[in-house]
Design a protein around this motif. Sequence first.
Motif: not given
Length: 96
Positions: A1-3, A6
Motif C-alpha cells: 500500500m502507498k499510504s 489508500d
Amino acid sequence: MKSVYDVIKRPVITERTTDMMASKRYVFEVDLRANKTEIKKAVEAIFKVKVSKVNTLRMPAKPKRYGKYSGYTSEWKKAVVQLSPESKELEFFESV
C-alpha cells in the motif's frame, strides 16, 4: 500500500453502525487487498487511537437493474474496528 489513506476509503454510516459507536466500534470501507494489520495501522495513524481488534468481510457484488439495463454493483471490503477501552472516541463521528 502507498499510504494509510489508500487503505481506508470512507466510513460506513448507517443506523446499525451508529448504534455500534456507543461501544467504540467503527465501520470503514477499505481497499480489497488490505489485511487486518494494515487496517489497524492505518486507523491508528489517521485518528491517533489504539485499536484492539479488527474484523473484515467482503461484501459481494449484487445484481442491479435500471430499466432494460442490468449489471452488478462493485464488490467491496468492510472493516469493523474495535477501539481499546482507554482510547478516545473518533472526532470524525461526533457530528453524526
